[in-house]
Motif scaffolding. Structure first.
Motif, PDB file in Angstrom:
ATOM      1  N   ILE A 155      11.024   4.326  -0.925  1.00 55.70           N
ATOM      2  CA  ILE A 155      11.990   5.408  -0.480  1.00 55.70           C
ATOM      3  C   ILE A 155      12.828   5.943  -1.665  1.00 55.70           C
ATOM      4  O   ILE A 155      12.833   7.258  -1.868  1.00 55.70           O
ATOM      5  N   ALA A 156      13.202   5.064  -2.600  1.00 57.56           N
ATOM      6  CA  ALA A 156      13.885   5.319  -3.559  1.00 57.56           C
ATOM      7  C   ALA A 156      13.111   6.195  -4.779  1.00 57.56           C
ATOM      8  O   ALA A 156      13.538   7.408  -5.080  1.00 57.56           O
ATOM      9  N   ILE A 157      11.871   5.983  -4.744  1.00 60.78           N
ATOM     10  CA  ILE A 157      11.026   6.709  -5.570  1.00 60.78           C
ATOM     11  C   ILE A 157      10.553   8.294  -5.219  1.00 60.78           C
ATOM     12  O   ILE A 157      10.768   9.332  -5.892  1.00 60.78           O
ATOM     13  N   ILE A 283       2.110 -10.014  -1.669  1.00 59.19           N
ATOM     14  CA  ILE A 283       1.640  -8.484  -2.308  1.00 59.19           C
ATOM     15  C   ILE A 283       1.152  -7.680  -1.098  1.00 59.19           C
ATOM     16  O   ILE A 283       1.195  -6.669  -0.848  1.00 59.19           O
ATOM     17  N   THR A 284       0.472  -8.436  -0.265  1.00 60.12           N
ATOM     18  CA  THR A 284      -0.067  -7.814   0.950  1.00 60.12           C
ATOM     19  C   THR A 284       1.160  -7.256   1.963  1.00 60.12           C
ATOM     20  O   THR A 284       0.907  -6.036   2.459  1.00 60.12           O
ATOM     21  N   SER A 285       2.116  -7.802   2.169  1.00 56.34           N
ATOM     22  CA  SER A 285       3.179  -7.082   2.800  1.00 56.34           C
ATOM     23  C   SER A 285       3.762  -6.127   2.134  1.00 56.34           C
ATOM     24  O   SER A 285       4.332  -5.382   2.719  1.00 56.34           O
ATOM     25  N   ALA A 286       3.875  -6.126   0.835  1.00 58.06           N
ATOM     26  CA  ALA A 286       4.505  -5.402  -0.053  1.00 58.06           C
ATOM     27  C   ALA A 286       3.593  -4.063   0.133  1.00 58.06           C
ATOM     28  O   ALA A 286       4.363  -2.930   0.210  1.00 58.06           O
ATOM     29  N   ILE A 287       2.440  -4.189   0.282  1.00 59.62           N
ATOM     30  CA  ILE A 287       1.448  -2.922   0.364  1.00 59.62           C
ATOM     31  C   ILE A 287       1.608  -2.389   1.885  1.00 59.62           C
ATOM     32  O   ILE A 287       1.876  -0.846   1.744  1.00 59.62           O
ATOM     33  N   MET A 288       1.897  -3.293   2.726  1.00 61.99           N
ATOM     34  CA  MET A 288       2.154  -2.570   4.168  1.00 61.99           C
ATOM     35  C   MET A 288       3.418  -1.764   4.020  1.00 61.99           C
ATOM     36  O   MET A 288       3.695  -0.773   4.810  1.00 61.99           O
ATOM     37  N   GLY A 289       4.466  -2.394   3.231  1.00 63.24           N
ATOM     38  CA  GLY A 289       5.707  -1.982   3.198  1.00 63.24           C
ATOM     39  C   GLY A 289       5.705  -0.381   2.795  1.00 63.24           C
ATOM     40  O   GLY A 289       6.371   0.474   3.353  1.00 63.24           O
ATOM     41  N   VAL A 290       5.298  -0.332   1.781  1.00 61.94           N
ATOM     42  CA  VAL A 290       4.963   1.141   1.171  1.00 61.94           C
ATOM     43  C   VAL A 290       4.204   2.172   1.698  1.00 61.94           C
ATOM     44  O   VAL A 290       4.677   3.126   1.876  1.00 61.94           O
ATOM     45  N   GLY A 291       3.161   1.395   2.720  1.00 55.77           N
ATOM     46  CA  GLY A 291       2.467   2.531   3.407  1.00 55.77           C
ATOM     47  C   GLY A 291       3.211   2.781   4.670  1.00 55.77           C
ATOM     48  O   GLY A 291       3.127   4.022   5.223  1.00 55.77           O
ATOM     49  N   LYS A 294       5.213   6.086   4.236  1.00 56.70           N
ATOM     50  CA  LYS A 294       4.591   7.356   4.634  1.00 56.70           C
ATOM     51  C   LYS A 294       4.579   7.701   5.914  1.00 56.70           C
ATOM     52  O   LYS A 294       4.721   8.979   6.344  1.00 56.70           O
ATOM     53  N   ARG A 295       3.882   6.815   6.875  1.00 57.07           N
ATOM     54  CA  ARG A 295       3.866   7.022   8.382  1.00 57.07           C
ATOM     55  C   ARG A 295       3.259   5.701   8.890  1.00 57.07           C
ATOM     56  O   ARG A 295       2.416   5.038   8.016  1.00 57.07           O
ATOM     57  N   LEU A 296       3.830   5.089   9.876  1.00 57.23           N
ATOM     58  CA  LEU A 296       3.258   3.837  10.507  1.00 57.23           C
ATOM     59  C   LEU A 296       1.825   3.599  10.436  1.00 57.23           C
ATOM     60  O   LEU A 296       0.995   2.744  10.379  1.00 57.23           O
ATOM     61  N   SER A 297       1.012   4.942  11.090  1.00 51.61           N
ATOM     62  CA  SER A 297      -0.267   5.024  11.122  1.00 51.61           C
ATOM     63  C   SER A 297      -0.924   4.986   9.791  1.00 51.61           C
ATOM     64  O   SER A 297      -2.179   4.727  10.199  1.00 51.61           O
TER      65      SER A 297
END
Length: 334
Positions: A155-157, A283-291, A294-297
């Motif tokens: 979000i900051a980026i 790292i897997t949860s971090a990837i989900m977090g950045v995704g 964008k939008r949950l879907s």
């Protein structure tokens, strides 16, 4: 050569095999996002990850102390070595099963599950307070923190670069990802190589070749660092595809945010708390977090669900294999 020395050598060899499988199983943790965003070529990324794994393994021994002293008490002599060896067999088996199916499960939790399973089967002491405090609670918290922190960084980026040109921004973050991927690989070495050091040290104590209060020998640190680095360079392409593309198609800013968040969690857990957390979960949860920003879907939650299922099964499955291995080895060796 007496039986105890032969078993110590055997357990050390099996521990280094586990370390190698940990390396190729978890290579994707450090570099999948950088490869998928084309910030690094696969071979360059693997070489960088292997080198940083090696360096990271020399940065501390807090996690090794937790694994070597805080999970189980194995009896002295050949019986204790059979327990430790059986735990390693359980961990290696689960690593290979999840690697085959391309599931990014935790080598750390496979190792903990294996040790606990063989200890239960042998009626040895399990430090349940240590398992709860150093394994279960961090296992729950680290993915949540990784998810949240990655989302906040993303979000900051998005806010900071909202008026910048996308092509120029992506080019800059591809360069930045070289640093964040290196930090992630360093954290992986700091966390995961130490777990093997802890098991080898436990075997040396059980075999009577070290005292419980001794520092971890330099040859143990060097051998564990080398094994995980070689395994990392061998690469884990099946899991890399899952992390790099199947959860969400990442762009360079997202990859940078995920790696930065995950590396931060790894360093904090290892240096601050000596907690053997899972680089895979983080790292897997971090990837989900950045995704999710964008939008949950945008996140393929079906793939994520399969991964979480593997996480839940890891400790009991490795424990079961370790218990069966203990009964077989106990019958043969003793």
């Amino acid at each position: 050569m007496d039986l105890t020395l032969a078993l110590v050598i055997g357990v050390v060899v099996v521990a280094l095999v586990f370390d190698y499988t940990n390396g190729f199983h978890d290579a994707a943790n450090a570099i999948a996002t950088s490869v998928s965003t084309r910030a690094l070529t696969p071979r360059a990324a693997l070489f960088m990850a292997a080198a940083m794994n090696f360096l990271g393994a020399h940065l501390g021994t807090q996690v090794a102390a937790t694994v070597g002293k805080g999970i189980i008490d194995a009896p002295q002599g050949s019986h204790g070595l059979v327990i430790v060896g059986s735990g390693l067999i359980g961990a290696i088996t689960w690593n290979l099963v999840t690697w085959y199916f391309g599931l990014p499960s935790s080598s750390s939790h496979a190792l903990i599950g294996g040790l606990v399973g063989s200890a239960i089967a042998s009626a040895s002491t399990v430090h349940w307070d240590g398992v709860m405090e150093k394994v279960v609670i961090p296992m729950i918290l680290s993915p949540l923190i990784g998810f949240t922190l990655a989302g906040l960084i993303m979000i900051a980026i998005l806010w900071g670069f909202r008026r910048s040109q996308p092509t120029k921004t992506n080019r800059g973050f591809r360069l930045a990802q070289t640093v964040s991927a290196a930090a992630m690989a360093l954290g992986h070495g700091l966390q995961d190589a130490q777990k093997t050091m802890g098991v080898i040290f436990l075997a040396l104590v059980v075999g009577g070749y070290q005292n419980d209060g001794d520092p971890i020998p330099q040859w143990v640190i060097l051998s564990a660092a080398t094994a995980i680095s070689l395994g990392t360079y061998a690469g884990g392409w099946r899991i890399m595809r899952t992390l790099g593309r199947r959860i969400i198609a990442l762009d360079p800013p997202q990859g940078f945010a995920a790696e930065t968040a995950a590396a931060t969690v790894l360093y904090t857990a290892a240096i601050g708390f000596g907690a053997p957390i899972s680089t895979t979960h983080t790292i897997t949860s971090a990837i989900m977090g950045v995704g999710a920003t964008k939008r949950l879907s945008a996140v393929r939650w079906g793939v994520a669900g399969n991964i979480v299922t593997a996480w839940i099964l890891t400790i009991p499955a490795a424990a079961l294999v370790a218990a069966l291995s203990y009964f077989a080895l106990h019958w043969m060796v003793e």
